[in-house]
Scaffold this active site. Sequence first.
Site, PDB file in Angstrom:
ATOM      1  N   ILE A  59       0.846  -1.189   0.027  1.00 55.43           N
ATOM      2  CA  ILE A  59      -0.041  -0.036  -0.026  1.00 55.43           C
ATOM      3  C   ILE A  59       0.942   1.283  -0.008  1.00 55.43           C
ATOM      4  CG2 ILE A  59      -0.389   0.170   2.485  1.00 55.43           C
ATOM      5  CD1 ILE A  59      -3.049   1.347   2.249  1.00 55.43           C
ATOM      6  N   SER A  60       0.585   2.169  -0.760  1.00 59.95           N
ATOM      7  CA  SER A  60       1.625   3.102  -1.217  1.00 59.95           C
ATOM      8  C   SER A  60       1.674   4.367   0.147  1.00 59.95           C
ATOM      9  CB  SER A  60       1.166   3.903  -2.422  1.00 59.95           C
ATOM     10  OG  SER A  60       1.472   3.177  -3.339  1.00 59.95           O
ATOM     11  N   GLN A  61       2.917   5.061   0.202  1.00 59.71           N
ATOM     12  CA  GLN A  61       3.098   5.936   1.203  1.00 59.71           C
ATOM     13  C   GLN A  61       1.931   7.254   0.714  1.00 59.71           C
ATOM     14  OE1 GLN A  61       6.908   7.515   0.462  1.00 59.71           O
ATOM     15  NE2 GLN A  61       6.577   9.395   1.743  1.00 59.71           N
TER      16      GLN A  61
END
Length: 215
Positions: A59-61
Amino acid sequence: MHPAEQQMQFVFTLRSRGVTNAEVLKAMESTPRADFLEGIFRERSFEDTPLPIECGQTISQPTVVGLMTQALEVTRRCKVLEIGTGSGYQAAILSRLARRVYTVERHRRLARRAKDLLLKLAMHNITVVHGDGSLGLPEQAPFDRIILTAAAEDPPQPLIDQLRPGGIMVLPVGQSNAVQTLIRIAKTETGLDYTDLGAVRFVPLVEGVAHDVLE
C-alpha cells in the site's frame, strides 16, 4: 498518541510534503488507511511509509498517494481508470472525488478482497476488475483520468489510446530496480504534454494476470 492527534499529524505531514489541495486532503482524511491494512500493520496506518499487503504488493506511502491524486486533477464529472488496485486505498480516495472509478488488479485475491471491502465501505461508484492492467479497459474507454500504481518503462500505448483528449494520466516510469520518475501526461489535440513530478519507487507493472496459489 490519541487517534485524533494521529489524524491531525497525518494531515499536517501530507500538507508539509506538498499535498495542498483541500479536496484531496479531505478525501484522505475521510478514508481511514487502517481499513486497508491487516494485522500488525493496521496500527502503523498513520505512518507516511509504504506497507506490505498480500501477494507481495504494497500500500503506497500516503504522501505519494496524495501527490498523485492531486496531479490527476479529478473532478466530479470524471470517469477514472486505475491500474493496480492493490488494497483498494487509492481507489477509495478517488471515489470521493470522481463520478466513477474503474480499477484493474492482476491478482485475483487482491481484486476480490478490495471489491468486498469497498462494498462494505459503501463505495458504490467503484468497479473492481480482475485483469491485465497493461491493456487498460477498452470496453469502458475513453477515460477522463488514468492513474497507474505500478511502474512502466514507458507509458503503455493502450492506456494513452484510452485517455480522452483533454484527459490526464499520472504514472511512475523507469526501470523497476532503479529510481523511477513520477510523470503527469496531459493529452491535447496536438499531442502529449509531460510534466516531471519527482522521484518515486513502485512495484513494476507486469503484463498478464497473476497465477496466485490458493486462490
